[in-house]
Design a protein around this motif. Structure first.
Motif, PDB file in Angstrom:
ATOM      1  N   GLN A 115     108.613   8.887  60.419  1.00  9.64           N
ATOM      2  CA  GLN A 115     107.292   8.631  60.987  1.00  9.64           C
ATOM      3  C   GLN A 115     106.225   8.327  59.947  1.00  9.64           C
ATOM      4  O   GLN A 115     105.127   7.919  60.298  1.00  9.64           O
ATOM      5  CB  GLN A 115     106.859   9.824  61.843  1.00  9.64           C
ATOM      6  N   TYR A 116     106.540   8.538  58.658  1.00 11.74           N
ATOM      7  CA  TYR A 116     105.552   8.307  57.601  1.00 11.74           C
ATOM      8  C   TYR A 116     106.160   7.557  56.433  1.00 11.74           C
ATOM      9  O   TYR A 116     107.276   7.845  56.022  1.00 11.74           O
ATOM     10  CB  TYR A 116     105.008   9.646  57.072  1.00 11.74           C
ATOM     11  N   ASN A 117     105.415   6.604  55.913  1.00 10.63           N
ATOM     12  CA  ASN A 117     105.747   5.968  54.648  1.00 10.63           C
ATOM     13  C   ASN A 117     105.038   6.738  53.545  1.00 10.63           C
ATOM     14  O   ASN A 117     103.915   7.203  53.735  1.00 10.63           O
ATOM     15  CB  ASN A 117     105.264   4.516  54.617  1.00 10.63           C
ATOM     16  N   ILE A 118     105.675   6.864  52.406  1.00 10.51           N
ATOM     17  CA  ILE A 118     105.072   7.527  51.260  1.00 10.51           C
ATOM     18  C   ILE A 118     104.711   6.446  50.249  1.00 10.51           C
ATOM     19  O   ILE A 118     105.564   5.664  49.831  1.00 10.51           O
ATOM     20  CB  ILE A 118     106.048   8.549  50.641  1.00 10.51           C
ATOM     21  N   ASP A 119     103.427   6.401  49.895  1.00 13.91           N
ATOM     22  CA  ASP A 119     102.935   5.356  49.000  1.00 13.91           C
ATOM     23  C   ASP A 119     102.054   5.958  47.914  1.00 13.91           C
ATOM     24  O   ASP A 119     101.433   7.005  48.109  1.00 13.91           O
ATOM     25  CB  ASP A 119     102.092   4.341  49.787  1.00 13.91           C
ATOM     26  N   ILE A 120     101.989   5.256  46.797  1.00 14.89           N
ATOM     27  CA  ILE A 120     101.036   5.584  45.745  1.00 14.89           C
ATOM     28  C   ILE A 120      99.994   4.475  45.745  1.00 14.89           C
ATOM     29  O   ILE A 120     100.339   3.294  45.641  1.00 14.89           O
ATOM     30  CB  ILE A 120     101.723   5.704  44.379  1.00 14.89           C
ATOM     31  N   LEU A 129      98.866   9.988  46.070  1.00 14.19           N
ATOM     32  CA  LEU A 129     100.136  10.013  46.789  1.00 14.19           C
ATOM     33  C   LEU A 129      99.801  10.257  48.250  1.00 14.19           C
ATOM     34  O   LEU A 129      99.257  11.301  48.604  1.00 14.19           O
ATOM     35  CB  LEU A 129     101.047  11.111  46.250  1.00 14.19           C
ATOM     36  N   LEU A 130     100.102   9.267  49.103  1.00 14.16           N
ATOM     37  CA  LEU A 130      99.711   9.305  50.507  1.00 14.16           C
ATOM     38  C   LEU A 130     100.918   9.164  51.421  1.00 14.16           C
ATOM     39  O   LEU A 130     101.873   8.465  51.096  1.00 14.16           O
ATOM     40  CB  LEU A 130      98.735   8.164  50.820  1.00 14.16           C
ATOM     41  N   ALA A 131     100.829   9.823  52.580  1.00 13.34           N
ATOM     42  CA  ALA A 131     101.804   9.626  53.659  1.00 13.34           C
ATOM     43  C   ALA A 131     101.057   8.909  54.782  1.00 13.34           C
ATOM     44  O   ALA A 131     100.091   9.430  55.336  1.00 13.34           O
ATOM     45  CB  ALA A 131     102.346  10.962  54.145  1.00 13.34           C
ATOM     46  N   THR A 132     101.504   7.692  55.094  1.00 13.36           N
ATOM     47  CA  THR A 132     100.844   6.861  56.095  1.00 13.36           C
ATOM     48  C   THR A 132     101.722   6.767  57.333  1.00 13.36           C
ATOM     49  O   THR A 132     102.910   6.456  57.222  1.00 13.36           O
ATOM     50  CB  THR A 132     100.603   5.444  55.532  1.00 13.36           C
ATOM     51  N   PRO A 133     101.152   7.019  58.527  1.00  9.13           N
ATOM     52  CA  PRO A 133     101.949   6.925  59.755  1.00  9.13           C
ATOM     53  C   PRO A 133     102.535   5.521  59.925  1.00  9.13           C
ATOM     54  O   PRO A 133     101.828   4.530  59.793  1.00  9.13           O
ATOM     55  CB  PRO A 133     100.948   7.228  60.868  1.00  9.13           C
ATOM     56  N   VAL A 134     103.839   5.454  60.200  1.00 12.67           N
ATOM     57  CA  VAL A 134     104.525   4.167  60.356  1.00 12.67           C
ATOM     58  C   VAL A 134     104.048   3.408  61.588  1.00 12.67           C
ATOM     59  O   VAL A 134     103.734   2.226  61.484  1.00 12.67           O
ATOM     60  CB  VAL A 134     106.064   4.358  60.389  1.00 12.67           C
ATOM     61  N   PRO A 135     103.953   4.043  62.762  1.00 14.47           N
ATOM     62  CA  PRO A 135     103.578   3.241  63.920  1.00 14.47           C
ATOM     63  C   PRO A 135     102.145   2.737  63.852  1.00 14.47           C
ATOM     64  O   PRO A 135     101.809   1.759  64.484  1.00 14.47           O
ATOM     65  CB  PRO A 135     103.737   4.178  65.114  1.00 14.47           C
TER      66      PRO A 135
END
Length: 184
Positions: A115-120, A129-135
């Motif tokens: 449910q989350y992408n992990i991005d810098i 460092l962020l977790a962004t909701p996929v939908p």
């Protein structure tokens, strides 16, 4: 033969409902299947690994045995990291996770890897460092950590309060998969 726009909209809504209903039970089963195990936090480090100008990838290193050091931290602001595991055969000594096969988000006891992408992301004078909701990529991301500055090379990501490393478990077995975990 012309298809009305109402039929197309209805078909898309039906397809969306079917997809959601097939994904949701799997996510529930997934979170029920996998558990988590607490780990010694000093054996892990989150690192922003440079790919090219202004692009970074999350790298999580694990010190498995004390045979050789897997990394050195240089106390600058930000903290530069020298990944020593590149200099020797680190099998059984160091662990390295470079993508979502090796790490994911776990929040409030639920595995959120799908449910989350992990991005810098570079923001002003630091990396986040962020977790962004996929939908919904426009939704507010969760802040997991920050570098407190930018430097050339590998840089340590300091986890935000409430975040820690844990390991994924299946039944009574500890797996290699690493969670970035928050209980709130």
């Amino acid at each position: 033969m012309l298809i009305s726009s109402n039929k197309i909209k209805h078909s898309l809504l039906t397809l969306t409902a079917v997809l959601i209903s097939t994904i949701s039970p799997w996510n529930s089963a997934n979170s029920a299947t996998f558990g988590q195990k607490e780990v010694e936090q000093s054996n892990f480090i989150a690192v922003a690994m440079p790919l090219n100008v202004d692009r970074y990838q999350l790298l999580i290193l694990e010190q498995i045995s004390n045979q050789e050091a897997c990394w050195i931290e240089h106390d600058n602001r930000p903290t530069q990291v020298e990944p020593l595991l590149l200099n020797f055969d680190f099998t059984g000594i160091c662990g390295r996770s470079t993508d979502t096969n090796g790490y994911s988000i776990r929040k409030s006891g639920e595995d959120l890897g799908l449910q989350y992408n992990i991005d810098i992301v570079k923001e002003r004078d630091e990396l986040l460092l962020l977790a962004t909701p996929v939908p919904n990529p426009d939704a507010t991301p969760m802040l997991i950590g920050r570098t407190n500055g930018i430097t050339d090379g590998f840089v340590k990501i300091n986890l935000e309060p409430g975040w820690r490393f844990t390991k994924r478990t299946y039944k009574d077995k500890t797996l290699g998969h690493i969670y970035l975990t928050n209980d709130n």
